[in-house]
Design a protein around this motif. Structure first.
Motif, short mmCIF file in Angstrom:
data_model
loop_
_atom_site.label_atom_id
_atom_site.label_comp_id
_atom_site.label_asym_id
_atom_site.label_seq_id
_atom_site.Cartn_x
_atom_site.Cartn_y
_atom_site.Cartn_z
N GLN A 233 0.82 -1.20 0.00
CA GLN A 233 0.00 0.00 0.00
C GLN A 233 0.86 1.26 0.00
O GLN A 233 0.61 2.20 -0.77
CB GLN A 233 -0.91 -0.01 1.23
CG GLN A 233 -1.81 1.21 1.34
CD GLN A 233 -2.63 1.21 2.62
OE1 GLN A 233 -2.62 0.24 3.37
NE2 GLN A 233 -3.35 2.28 2.87
N MET A 234 1.90 1.29 0.83
CA MET A 234 2.75 2.48 0.92
C MET A 234 3.52 2.71 -0.37
O MET A 234 3.56 3.83 -0.89
CB MET A 234 3.72 2.34 2.09
CG MET A 234 3.08 2.42 3.48
SD MET A 234 2.38 4.05 3.83
CE MET A 234 0.63 3.73 3.59
N GLN A 237 1.11 3.80 -3.18
CA GLN A 237 0.73 5.20 -3.07
C GLN A 237 1.89 6.12 -3.42
O GLN A 237 1.68 7.21 -3.97
CB GLN A 237 0.23 5.50 -1.65
CG GLN A 237 -1.10 4.84 -1.32
CD GLN A 237 -1.59 5.21 0.06
OE1 GLN A 237 -1.10 6.14 0.69
NE2 GLN A 237 -2.56 4.46 0.55
N PHE A 238 3.11 5.69 -3.12
CA PHE A 238 4.28 6.50 -3.51
C PHE A 238 4.37 6.62 -5.02
O PHE A 238 4.64 7.71 -5.55
CB PHE A 238 5.55 5.86 -2.94
CG PHE A 238 6.81 6.49 -3.48
CD1 PHE A 238 7.27 7.70 -2.99
CD2 PHE A 238 7.54 5.86 -4.49
CE1 PHE A 238 8.42 8.29 -3.50
CE2 PHE A 238 8.69 6.44 -4.99
CZ PHE A 238 9.14 7.65 -4.49
N CYS A 296 4.66 7.83 2.75
CA CYS A 296 4.56 6.54 2.06
C CYS A 296 5.91 5.84 1.94
O CYS A 296 6.06 4.67 2.32
CB CYS A 296 3.94 6.74 0.67
SG CYS A 296 2.26 7.38 0.72
#
Length: 456
Positions: A233-234, A237-238, A296
């Motif tokens: 997820q991180m 999103q980055f 992120c």
């Protein structure tokens, strides 16, 4: 009030406590501020509003292309110009990482393990190793920069190498400082020089090289397991934030920058209108860069390495003074500057806080300017002038200001920064592109010197 709302307000209260009790250099298990704030429904709605806004931004461009061209006219020319020669980037990064990983650790270990002299010989021994350390740091600064200039690497490729160069340099200095202090304390407390010394393990140093912190410790708070869904997820999103930044730069900033190369004359009206046109896209870039990197990217690596102290930033958007703003915007770098610049200068200057803080600002401005010089290929002291002069003026004008009006002033200063700084850099580029019509920074300096000499 519902039970869910009670939990939300309790989580918000715990966030405020974690900020209040944070101390520089101390590592405890804690989540990032936005991670806690997004648990509150009202705060999470703001993020959803930004997501919807960026979706409409992309949709506007896509629909406009379909109406005018019958197809998507997405350009990647800027990406091709900014990123390139990645094989050279990978090679330079590998050399820097291997040297930082092995040369630094085993050289420090050799210094500590062979430190068996006394008196003048011990001072000479330490002095020689200090020179070796200075030469290594100098080489770490010079050699990658020389390779960037030699191979004429594009802007983004140069930024990757320089960012890693500065990160590894700060990590090297932290590891050296912490272990040197540890060895010196053991030497002073031990009367028997033949006793075995306590030195950091290579696995500890290896973990530190990739951990999202610049302060070396033998042990950090760790989580029990890796949550791979958070990692994906991180980093996902980055990547989305990176694509949005590219879209804003390519479709909003670049058309504004093209005015510098189409208009023959730079007037006051041109300057004011251009700076105001750069503000809104600049603010969006700042928000995306902050969220993408500090939240992120760093949280993704923290989860991947089970690093449990994730206070990478504080609530800089609520602050009312420039001093607390710079401390809260980038906690990772601030901690390094505080421990190894501010505290050391305080000892040398007999506890003078203002001079020590000034040294921190100067060091930060110099390395920011160094980053821009190597990346762009020319020197124009925009960052030194802006952060060095205006930054210190803001800091000493209202160091402990409070109230809503000062928060408004500080928030208004952010879009001004992100508009004025690129304006002057692009102006310098256009002056080099039109040497007969405009003057570069050095033309202005040399012409003023000639006028002064002729008057004398």
């Amino acid at each position: 009030m519902s039970t869910n709302d009670d939990l939300n307000y309790e989580s918000f209260h715990s966030v405020k406590i974690s900020i209040k009790h944070r101390r520089t250099g101390e590592f405890t298990a804690r989540r990032s501020l936005l991670t806690d704030l997004f648990q509150i429904t009202h705060i999470n709605c703001i993020r959803n509003a930004f997501v919807a806004g960026f979706f409409l931004l992309i949709s506007r461009q896509a629909i406009n292309d379909l109406l005018h061209y019958g197809r998507f006219d997405w350009t990647f020319d800027l990406l091709n110009q900014a990123v390139g020669k990645l094989h050279i980037v990978a090679f330079i990064w590998c050399l820097m990482t291997l040297s930082t990983m092995f040369i630094v650790f085993y050289s420090t270990y050799m210094w500590a393990s062979n430190r068996k002299f006394t008196g003048l010989y011990l001072k000479l021994y330490d002095f020689i190793w200090s020179l070796i350390y200075i030469f290594y740091i100098t080489g770490l600064l010079v050699i990658p920069s020389w390779q960037i200039i030699k191979h004429q690497l594009p802007i983004a490729s140069s930024a990757i190498i320089l960012g890693e160069q500065l990160r590894q340099m700060m990590k090297t200095h932290s590891f050296m400082r912490e272990n040197v202090e540890k060895i010196l304390q053991q030497s002073n407390n031990s009367k028997d020089k033949k006793l075995s010394f306590k030195f950091s393990h290579f696995t500890q140093y290896f973990y530190f090289l990739f951990a999202p912190t610049l302060l070396y410790r033998d042990h950090y708070p760790r989580t029990s397991k890796i949550q791979w869904n958070i990692v994906m997820q991180m980093f996902g999103q980055f990547m989305i934030a990176l694509c949005l930044v590219y879209h804003i730069v390519a479709y909003f900033w670049v058309p504004i920058f093209q005015r510098f190369f189409t208009d023959d004359e730079i007037t006051l009206e041109f300057t004011i209108s251009t700076i105001f046109d750069l503000m809104l896209p600049g603010v969006l870039i700042v928000i995306l860069a902050f969220y993408g990197f500090f939240h992120c990217w760093l949280n993704g690596f923290a989860e991947l390495l089970r690093f449990d102290d994730r206070m990478f930033y504080e609530d800089w958007w609520n602050l009312t003074s420039a001093a607390t703003f710079w401390r809260s915007w980038n906690v990772v770098v601030h901690d390094w500057l505080y421990v190894y610049v501010y505290k050391d200068m305080s000892k040398l200057l007999n506890g003078n806080r203002n001079l020590s803080a000034t040294c921190v600002v100067i060091v930060s401005a110099i390395f920011h300017e160094y980053f821009m010089i190597i990346t762009l290929g020319f020197f124009s002291p925009v960052l030194i002038g802006w952060f060095g002069i205006f930054g210190m003026l803001f800091r000493f004008s209202f160091p402990r200001a409070k109230g809503t009006r000062w928060n408004i002033v500080l928030l208004a200063f952010v879009p001004i920064c992100v508009a004025v700084i690129p304006y002057f850099y692009v102006l310098e580029v256009s002056a080099r592109y039109f040497p007969l019509k405009r003057k570069t920074f050095w033309n202005i300096v040399f012409n003023s010197e000639k006028q002064t000499n002729s008057e004398l």
